[in-house]
Scaffold this motif. Structure first.
Motif, mmCIF file in Angstrom:
data_model
loop_
_atom_site.group_PDB
_atom_site.id
_atom_site.type_symbol
_atom_site.label_atom_id
_atom_site.label_comp_id
_atom_site.label_asym_id
_atom_site.label_seq_id
_atom_site.Cartn_x
_atom_site.Cartn_y
_atom_site.Cartn_z
ATOM 1 N N GLY A 13 0.811 -1.210 0.000
ATOM 2 C CA GLY A 13 0.000 0.000 0.000
ATOM 3 C C GLY A 13 0.842 1.257 0.000
ATOM 4 N N ALA A 14 0.189 2.388 -0.247
ATOM 5 C CA ALA A 14 0.873 3.672 -0.316
ATOM 6 C C ALA A 14 0.894 4.331 1.055
ATOM 7 C CB ALA A 14 0.169 4.585 -1.308
ATOM 8 N N VAL A 15 1.825 5.268 1.240
ATOM 9 C CA VAL A 15 1.883 6.056 2.460
ATOM 10 C C VAL A 15 0.706 7.027 2.432
ATOM 11 C CG1 VAL A 15 3.264 7.697 3.773
ATOM 12 C CG2 VAL A 15 4.390 5.861 2.526
ATOM 13 N N LYS A 16 -0.078 7.087 3.503
ATOM 14 C CA LYS A 16 -1.288 7.911 3.545
ATOM 15 C C LYS A 16 -0.969 9.308 4.060
ATOM 16 C CE LYS A 16 -4.157 4.192 3.238
ATOM 17 N NZ LYS A 16 -5.325 3.842 2.630
ATOM 18 N N ASN A 17 -1.788 10.273 3.676
ATOM 19 C CA ASN A 17 -1.713 11.661 4.119
ATOM 20 C C ASN A 17 -0.405 12.347 3.765
ATOM 21 O OD1 ASN A 17 -4.278 11.484 5.267
ATOM 22 N ND2 ASN A 17 -3.448 10.682 7.167
ATOM 23 N N ARG A 18 0.261 11.897 2.714
ATOM 24 C CA ARG A 18 1.481 12.537 2.251
ATOM 25 C C ARG A 18 1.506 12.555 0.740
ATOM 26 N NH1 ARG A 18 5.850 9.774 6.342
ATOM 27 N NH2 ARG A 18 4.842 10.524 8.215
ATOM 28 N N THR A 19 2.042 13.625 0.184
ATOM 29 C CA THR A 19 2.233 13.724 -1.249
ATOM 30 C C THR A 19 3.637 14.249 -1.503
ATOM 31 O OG1 THR A 19 1.309 15.963 -1.308
ATOM 32 C CG2 THR A 19 -0.206 14.154 -1.761
ATOM 33 N N GLN A 20 4.092 14.126 -2.729
ATOM 34 C CA GLN A 20 5.407 14.648 -3.068
ATOM 35 C C GLN A 20 5.321 15.436 -4.360
ATOM 36 O OE1 GLN A 20 8.388 11.712 -4.002
ATOM 37 N NE2 GLN A 20 6.871 10.324 -4.837
ATOM 38 N N PHE A 21 6.265 16.367 -4.512
ATOM 39 C CA PHE A 21 6.327 17.180 -5.718
ATOM 40 C C PHE A 21 7.788 17.479 -6.015
ATOM 41 C CE2 PHE A 21 6.147 20.007 -2.157
ATOM 42 C CZ PHE A 21 7.010 21.047 -2.473
ATOM 43 N N GLU A 22 8.046 17.828 -7.270
ATOM 44 C CA GLU A 22 9.405 18.142 -7.691
ATOM 45 C C GLU A 22 9.624 19.647 -7.572
ATOM 46 O OE1 GLU A 22 12.465 17.165 -11.361
ATOM 47 O OE2 GLU A 22 10.352 16.680 -11.539
ATOM 48 N N THR A 23 10.698 20.039 -6.908
ATOM 49 C CA THR A 23 11.025 21.452 -6.744
ATOM 50 C C THR A 23 11.672 21.970 -8.024
ATOM 51 O OG1 THR A 23 13.206 20.964 -5.837
ATOM 52 C CG2 THR A 23 11.379 21.128 -4.266
ATOM 53 N N SER A 25 14.537 23.044 -8.450
ATOM 54 C CA SER A 25 15.926 22.589 -8.539
ATOM 55 C C SER A 25 16.038 21.127 -8.953
ATOM 56 C CB SER A 25 16.627 22.789 -7.194
ATOM 57 O OG SER A 25 16.008 21.994 -6.203
ATOM 58 N N GLY A 26 14.895 20.421 -9.044
ATOM 59 C CA GLY A 26 14.904 19.029 -9.474
ATOM 60 C C GLY A 26 14.844 18.025 -8.342
ATOM 61 N N HIS A 27 14.911 18.485 -7.085
ATOM 62 C CA HIS A 27 14.802 17.592 -5.937
ATOM 63 C C HIS A 27 13.323 17.355 -5.625
ATOM 64 C CE1 HIS A 27 19.066 17.769 -5.043
ATOM 65 N NE2 HIS A 27 19.016 19.077 -5.254
ATOM 66 N N TYR A 28 13.038 16.297 -4.875
ATOM 67 C CA TYR A 28 11.663 15.992 -4.497
ATOM 68 C C TYR A 28 11.434 16.382 -3.044
ATOM 69 C CZ TYR A 28 10.512 13.635 -8.803
ATOM 70 O OH TYR A 28 10.239 13.374 -10.111
ATOM 71 N N ALA A 29 10.264 16.964 -2.765
ATOM 72 C CA ALA A 29 9.885 17.362 -1.421
ATOM 73 C C ALA A 29 8.612 16.623 -1.035
ATOM 74 C CB ALA A 29 9.654 18.864 -1.347
ATOM 75 N N LYS A 30 8.530 16.236 0.240
ATOM 76 C CA LYS A 30 7.379 15.508 0.757
ATOM 77 C C LYS A 30 6.520 16.483 1.561
ATOM 78 C CE LYS A 30 8.702 12.213 3.362
ATOM 79 N NZ LYS A 30 9.150 10.946 3.946
ATOM 80 N N ARG A 31 5.199 16.474 1.311
ATOM 81 C CA ARG A 31 4.290 17.408 1.951
ATOM 82 C C ARG A 31 3.212 16.653 2.723
ATOM 83 N NH1 ARG A 31 2.691 22.550 -0.596
ATOM 84 N NH2 ARG A 31 3.428 21.639 -2.505
ATOM 85 N N ASP A 32 2.826 17.168 3.893
ATOM 86 C CA ASP A 32 1.726 16.619 4.676
ATOM 87 C C ASP A 32 0.427 17.077 4.030
ATOM 88 O OD1 ASP A 32 -0.235 16.001 6.557
ATOM 89 O OD2 ASP A 32 1.041 16.475 8.256
ATOM 90 N N SER A 33 -0.435 16.154 3.640
ATOM 91 C CA SER A 33 -1.675 16.499 2.935
ATOM 92 C C SER A 33 -2.656 17.248 3.827
ATOM 93 C CB SER A 33 -2.359 15.232 2.418
ATOM 94 O OG SER A 33 -1.533 14.573 1.511
ATOM 95 N N ASP A 34 -2.623 17.001 5.138
ATOM 96 C CA ASP A 34 -3.582 17.634 6.037
ATOM 97 C C ASP A 34 -3.243 19.102 6.291
ATOM 98 O OD1 ASP A 34 -4.931 15.216 6.262
ATOM 99 O OD2 ASP A 34 -3.740 14.594 7.992
ATOM 100 N N THR A 35 -1.978 19.392 6.612
ATOM 101 C CA THR A 35 -1.586 20.749 6.974
ATOM 102 C C THR A 35 -0.955 21.514 5.821
ATOM 103 O OG1 THR A 35 0.598 20.041 7.726
ATOM 104 C CG2 THR A 35 -1.177 20.053 9.359
#
Length: 56
Positions: A13-23, A25-35
């Protein structure tokens, strides 16, 4: 919540309540979906986090 399976089978399964996006600069950042707060930035490599949903 995502659980790790038996050794060698990987995540179930996938990690819940988290998403990621590419900055810009090309790095990936993880974001809390709730806050909406950024939790972590992957600076060691420019590959996405495993098991985290990508934002569109």
């Amino acid at each position: 919540m995502a659980k790790n399976g038996q050794a060698g089978n990987g995540r179930v399964g996938a990690v819940k309540n988290r998403t990621q996006f590419e900055t810009p600069s090309g790095h990936y950042a993880k974001r809390d979906s709730d806050t909406g707060r950024i939790m972590d930035v992957k600076t060691s490599s420019k590959t996405p986090f495993k098991g985290v949903t990508k934002e569109k």
